[in-house]
Scaffold this motif. Structure first.
Motif, PDB file in Angstrom:
ATOM      1  N   LEU A 566      -2.709 -11.029  -9.675  1.00  0.00           N
ATOM      2  CA  LEU A 566      -2.171  -9.677  -9.569  1.00  0.00           C
ATOM      3  C   LEU A 566      -3.267  -8.731  -9.091  1.00  0.00           C
ATOM      4  O   LEU A 566      -4.457  -9.034  -9.198  1.00  0.00           O
ATOM      5  CB  LEU A 566      -1.634  -9.204 -10.928  1.00  0.00           C
ATOM      6  N   ALA A 567      -2.839  -7.592  -8.589  1.00  0.00           N
ATOM      7  CA  ALA A 567      -3.805  -6.568  -8.146  1.00  0.00           C
ATOM      8  C   ALA A 567      -3.290  -5.207  -8.580  1.00  0.00           C
ATOM      9  O   ALA A 567      -2.080  -5.004  -8.738  1.00  0.00           O
ATOM     10  CB  ALA A 567      -3.970  -6.609  -6.632  1.00  0.00           C
ATOM     11  N   LEU A 568      -4.196  -4.278  -8.795  1.00  0.00           N
ATOM     12  CA  LEU A 568      -3.789  -2.913  -9.135  1.00  0.00           C
ATOM     13  C   LEU A 568      -2.942  -2.343  -7.993  1.00  0.00           C
ATOM     14  O   LEU A 568      -3.243  -2.568  -6.816  1.00  0.00           O
ATOM     15  CB  LEU A 568      -5.013  -2.044  -9.387  1.00  0.00           C
ATOM     16  N   PRO A 569      -1.882  -1.635  -8.317  1.00  0.00           N
ATOM     17  CA  PRO A 569      -0.928  -1.215  -7.283  1.00  0.00           C
ATOM     18  C   PRO A 569      -1.446  -0.117  -6.369  1.00  0.00           C
ATOM     19  O   PRO A 569      -2.137   0.810  -6.795  1.00  0.00           O
ATOM     20  CB  PRO A 569       0.266  -0.718  -8.109  1.00  0.00           C
ATOM     21  N   THR A 570      -1.088  -0.255  -5.104  1.00  0.00           N
ATOM     22  CA  THR A 570      -1.307   0.783  -4.101  1.00  0.00           C
ATOM     23  C   THR A 570       0.057   1.297  -3.645  1.00  0.00           C
ATOM     24  O   THR A 570       0.964   0.496  -3.393  1.00  0.00           O
ATOM     25  CB  THR A 570      -2.071   0.228  -2.891  1.00  0.00           C
ATOM     26  N   ARG A 571       0.222   2.625  -3.562  1.00  0.00           N
ATOM     27  CA  ARG A 571       1.500   3.208  -3.154  1.00  0.00           C
ATOM     28  C   ARG A 571       1.262   4.214  -2.034  1.00  0.00           C
ATOM     29  O   ARG A 571       0.354   5.045  -2.129  1.00  0.00           O
ATOM     30  CB  ARG A 571       2.178   3.910  -4.343  1.00  0.00           C
ATOM     31  N   PHE A 572       2.081   4.136  -0.990  1.00  0.00           N
ATOM     32  CA  PHE A 572       1.920   5.024   0.160  1.00  0.00           C
ATOM     33  C   PHE A 572       3.038   6.058   0.290  1.00  0.00           C
ATOM     34  O   PHE A 572       2.776   7.203   0.668  1.00  0.00           O
ATOM     35  CB  PHE A 572       1.838   4.199   1.456  1.00  0.00           C
ATOM     36  N   LEU A 573       4.265   5.676  -0.001  1.00  0.00           N
ATOM     37  CA  LEU A 573       5.364   6.629   0.120  1.00  0.00           C
ATOM     38  C   LEU A 573       5.220   7.725  -0.930  1.00  0.00           C
ATOM     39  O   LEU A 573       4.890   7.436  -2.090  1.00  0.00           O
ATOM     40  CB  LEU A 573       6.707   5.928  -0.031  1.00  0.00           C
ATOM     41  N   PRO A 574       5.476   8.968  -0.568  1.00  0.00           N
ATOM     42  CA  PRO A 574       5.300  10.100  -1.510  1.00  0.00           C
ATOM     43  C   PRO A 574       6.063   9.927  -2.812  1.00  0.00           C
ATOM     44  O   PRO A 574       5.544  10.269  -3.880  1.00  0.00           O
ATOM     45  CB  PRO A 574       5.806  11.304  -0.708  1.00  0.00           C
ATOM     46  N   LYS A 575       7.270   9.380  -2.755  1.00  0.00           N
ATOM     47  CA  LYS A 575       8.070   9.267  -3.979  1.00  0.00           C
ATOM     48  C   LYS A 575       7.476   8.282  -4.987  1.00  0.00           C
ATOM     49  O   LYS A 575       7.819   8.298  -6.170  1.00  0.00           O
ATOM     50  CB  LYS A 575       9.508   8.877  -3.642  1.00  0.00           C
ATOM     51  N   TYR A 576       6.566   7.389  -4.509  1.00  0.00           N
ATOM     52  CA  TYR A 576       5.934   6.410  -5.401  1.00  0.00           C
ATOM     53  C   TYR A 576       4.453   6.713  -5.637  1.00  0.00           C
ATOM     54  O   TYR A 576       3.755   5.949  -6.312  1.00  0.00           O
ATOM     55  CB  TYR A 576       6.064   4.999  -4.818  1.00  0.00           C
ATOM     56  N   GLU A 577       3.957   7.809  -5.074  1.00  0.00           N
ATOM     57  CA  GLU A 577       2.526   8.096  -5.126  1.00  0.00           C
ATOM     58  C   GLU A 577       1.991   8.169  -6.552  1.00  0.00           C
ATOM     59  O   GLU A 577       0.862   7.751  -6.833  1.00  0.00           O
ATOM     60  CB  GLU A 577       2.249   9.418  -4.393  1.00  0.00           C
ATOM     61  N   HIS A 578       2.807   8.666  -7.479  1.00  0.00           N
ATOM     62  CA  HIS A 578       2.349   8.802  -8.863  1.00  0.00           C
ATOM     63  C   HIS A 578       2.130   7.446  -9.539  1.00  0.00           C
ATOM     64  O   HIS A 578       1.515   7.368 -10.605  1.00  0.00           O
ATOM     65  CB  HIS A 578       3.359   9.627  -9.676  1.00  0.00           C
ATOM     66  N   LEU A 579       2.612   6.360  -8.906  1.00  0.00           N
ATOM     67  CA  LEU A 579       2.437   5.028  -9.478  1.00  0.00           C
ATOM     68  C   LEU A 579       1.185   4.321  -8.957  1.00  0.00           C
ATOM     69  O   LEU A 579       0.889   3.205  -9.379  1.00  0.00           O
ATOM     70  CB  LEU A 579       3.670   4.163  -9.157  1.00  0.00           C
ATOM     71  N   ASP A 580       0.465   4.966  -8.058  1.00  0.00           N
ATOM     72  CA  ASP A 580      -0.745   4.379  -7.485  1.00  0.00           C
ATOM     73  C   ASP A 580      -1.841   4.275  -8.547  1.00  0.00           C
ATOM     74  O   ASP A 580      -1.974   5.143  -9.415  1.00  0.00           O
ATOM     75  CB  ASP A 580      -1.230   5.243  -6.317  1.00  0.00           C
ATOM     76  N   ALA A 581      -2.631   3.217  -8.450  1.00  0.00           N
ATOM     77  CA  ALA A 581      -3.690   2.972  -9.441  1.00  0.00           C
ATOM     78  C   ALA A 581      -4.698   4.105  -9.502  1.00  0.00           C
ATOM     79  O   ALA A 581      -5.327   4.333 -10.542  1.00  0.00           O
ATOM     80  CB  ALA A 581      -4.390   1.656  -9.129  1.00  0.00           C
ATOM     81  N   LYS A 582      -4.869   4.836  -8.412  1.00  0.00           N
ATOM     82  CA  LYS A 582      -5.852   5.924  -8.427  1.00  0.00           C
ATOM     83  C   LYS A 582      -5.449   7.036  -9.385  1.00  0.00           C
ATOM     84  O   LYS A 582      -6.283   7.874  -9.768  1.00  0.00           O
ATOM     85  CB  LYS A 582      -6.038   6.486  -7.022  1.00  0.00           C
ATOM     86  N   ASN A 583      -4.190   7.060  -9.803  1.00  0.00           N
ATOM     87  CA  ASN A 583      -3.711   8.082 -10.739  1.00  0.00           C
ATOM     88  C   ASN A 583      -3.709   7.608 -12.192  1.00  0.00           C
ATOM     89  O   ASN A 583      -3.243   8.310 -13.083  1.00  0.00           O
ATOM     90  CB  ASN A 583      -2.295   8.534 -10.341  1.00  0.00           C
ATOM     91  N   PHE A 584      -4.193   6.368 -12.428  1.00  0.00           N
ATOM     92  CA  PHE A 584      -4.233   5.859 -13.802  1.00  0.00           C
ATOM     93  C   PHE A 584      -5.269   6.631 -14.604  1.00  0.00           C
ATOM     94  O   PHE A 584      -6.319   7.014 -14.092  1.00  0.00           O
ATOM     95  CB  PHE A 584      -4.609   4.376 -13.827  1.00  0.00           C
ATOM     96  N   LYS A 585      -4.952   6.824 -15.867  1.00  0.00           N
ATOM     97  CA  LYS A 585      -5.912   7.459 -16.778  1.00  0.00           C
ATOM     98  C   LYS A 585      -6.598   6.404 -17.617  1.00  0.00           C
ATOM     99  O   LYS A 585      -6.033   5.398 -17.964  1.00  0.00           O
ATOM    100  CB  LYS A 585      -5.181   8.458 -17.691  1.00  0.00           C
TER     101      LYS A 585
END
Length: 585
Positions: A566-585
């Motif tokens: 598995l890999a930490l998720p990357t999201r490009f579409l705006p509607k999924y951007e909040h699910l991108d790993a860069k937004n993890f706390k």
């Protein structure tokens, strides 16, 4: 030659192969054959789902050495065997699947319950055979058994449903007339090379696999280990391949296995691998320990030449039966070397004991982690439950069947056996629902033994419908069900990789113990070690099907099966951007 029908010819092959029962669900397609079973002395074990019959016969074969036989209605009955047959194929378990197909005159017209099962099963069997004419029914059945035993795996026999009928004249053959028992030592010259490699070892470790169990050579491996002063690890989910009370036993390798075995194997300069293909998944790094040494010289014994050096390069490959090869190798080692003295063995004993004690202490500390409550009910740490179940299995010489998933996999740290043919696991196909279904087959094979299945609530949901089968056939399997309220292996991935977003991981239930009771079994619900111990002992004494529901904490999780998968998720579409790993706390 006597006159007979194709059904009679097939039944006689089963009789001469020593088949005493066939598993499945009755269907019109093979009713002419089914009608012969009572007169032939063959019991028909009617299950609730064909997959169960497949897992049941898989376990039956692993314990008896006799190929299991299953049958189903053409189309959906046979396709229900896919998962079980794929499991048996990965487990190298001989099995024969009698697969009726649509009538010969209607094949290709997409008739009722038509499916090209012949092609469907090709990738997951050693052979997918087809009866080309009613007069060949007996011959193809013999070929199926010959292939299943020779290549160690399942074989499909596709027969148009109208080919059970007709007339033929045929001699009934005994198995020795058309197949030979596997055996032999392969190329004798290779043994001299193997002896030289082992003679040069400074840190020799023996790895014992399924072949050691199947070939009944545990005692030879024990004697060789003592002679050489070599620690012994067992392969992934073959914990019964070496006795746990032997001073050279280090435990199992593979996921949730013994760190003691891994640390010792990590230092090996020579590995003697007996009866094992050294599977890819079974030798991957675990606990952040890259334990399988890349520079070690490997002497590998396996009966299948395709499995030698398949995953790890070898110094010497011995394509041979595990028992025959072990005995020949041991004889040559005795001629070339002197047995280790007690003084020379003592440091090895001490090293193994020290590594095991360190590992035992570590898993004990994990088991003492605090646990929570669920719906106001006290819970157990799953490892506390496995401590009790593991000790019960060891002390009673019980057969244990294990599923896949968080708790079942953690059981790899706790299942220790003094005798072979005690551990039946789903192995590398890794399908849920295996443990209880296989336990039924284990109980059929060993009627007087205690059989314990280990499954989480996810896997149990795929098996609980077979409790009435256990009751109907008086199979006193003890099902231990770990109610943790989740698909916990996947839940752990959602914690580590998806920022605690839990989609589809929750499992709701009322009471598995009460469901078991409603189906005719004895039900127990426990949440502490004392009550679990008492429930196991009572179930064993009563000799009735039992369901022991163990309330465990679903937040006490094992590490992921494969961190590299598995890999930490990357999201490009705006509607999924909040699910991108860069937004993890």
């Amino acid at each position: 030659m006597p006159k007979m029908t194709p059904s009679e010819a097939m039944a006689e092959v089963l009789v001469n192969e020593g088949v005493t029962h066939v598993g499945g669900i009755m269907g019109s397609a093979y009713m002419d054959l089914l009608d012969l079973f009572p007169a032939a002395g063959i019991d028909f074990i009617s299950v609730r789902h064909e997959q169960t019959a497949g897992h049941m016969e898989d376990a039956y074969c692993r314990l008896t050495g006799k190929a299991g036989v299953v049958v189903g209605q053409n189309g959906p009955g046979v396709t229900n065997y896919v998962t079980a047959v794929a499991t048996a194929n990965m487990a190298h378990t001989p099995m024969v699947i009698i697969s009726p197909s649509a009538g010969s005159i209607s094949i290709g017209w997409d008739g009722f319950q038509e499916c090209d099962t012949w092609n469907l099963f090709k990738p997951i069997t050693k052979a997918s055979l087809r009866v080309p004419h009613p007069k060949r029914a007996g011959d193809i059945m013999r070929t199926a058994f010959r292939t299943a035993y020779a290549q160690r795996g399942p074989v499909l026999v596709d027969i148009p449903r109208d080919y059970f009928y007709g007339e033929l004249e045929e001699e009934i053959l005994k198995p020795h007339q058309y197949r030979v028992a596997p055996g032999g030592i392969g190329n004798p010259a290779q043994f001299a090379h193997a002896v030289e490699v082992i003679k040069g070892a400074k840190n020799l470790v023996i790895v014992a696999g399924r072949g050691v169990v199947d070939a009944d050579c545990v005692k030879t491996v024990q004697e060789m280990a003592k002679f050489l002063g070599a620690p012994v690890a067992t392969t992934y989910l073959h914990n019964d391949a070496y006795p746990c009370d032997d001073p050279f036993w280090t435990g199992p390798i593979g996921y949730m296995g013994s760190k003691a075995a891994m640390r010792i194997l990590q230092k090996a300069d020579v590995i003697l691998a007996i009866g094992t293909r050294l599977s890819y998944f079974g030798t991957l790094p675990q606990y952040d320990i890259n334990y399988f040494p890349k520079t070690a010289k490997i002497v590998q014994i396996d009966i299948n030449p395709q499995h030698i050096a398949k995953t790890h390069p070898v110094e010497v490959g011995l394509c041979a039966d595990a028992k025959d090869a072990s005995e020949e190798l041991f004889k040559r080692l005795q001629a070339a070397l002197k047995a280790k003295t007690d003084a020379e063995l003592q440091p090895v004993y001490n090293m193994v004991k020290s590594e095991l004690e360190t590992w035992y202490k570590e898993i004990e500390e994990i088991a003492n982690e605090p646990v929570g409550e669920r719906d106001g009910e006290k819970l157990m740490h799953p490892r506390k439950a496995l401590e009790v179940v593991g000790k019960f299995v060891t002390d009673t010489n019980a057969i244990a069947t294990t599923d896949i998933g968080n708790t079942s996999s953690t059981a790899n740290s706790y299942l220790r056996f003094k005798n072979p043919k005690r551990h039946i696991a789903t192995l590398t196909f890794g399908n849920t629902g295996f443990a209880y279904q296989a336990a039924l087959g284990a109980q059929l094979a060993c009627k007087e033994d205690t059989v314990v299945s280990i499954a989480g609530d996810g896997a149990w949901g795929m098996s609980l419908f077979e409790v009435p089968t256990a009751v109907q056939y008086n199979l006193p399997v003890i099902a231990t069900v770990y109610n943790n309220g989740a698909w916990c292996a996947e839940k752990k991935n959602q914690i580590d990789f998806y920022n605690n977003r839990f989609v589809g991981s929750d499992i709701w239930s009322n009471s598995y113990a009460k469901i078991g009771e409603a189906m005719g079994a004895d039900g127990y619900k426990v949440n502490n070690q004392a009550d679990l111990k008492n429930a196991l002992e009572e179930a064993q004494k009563n000799r009735r099907p039992a369901v022991i529901e163990i309330m465990t904490d679903g937040w006490r999780l094992a590490p992921p099966f494969r961190r590299d998968a598995l890999a930490l998720p990357t999201r490009f579409l705006p509607k999924y951007e909040h699910l991108d790993a860069k937004n993890f706390k």
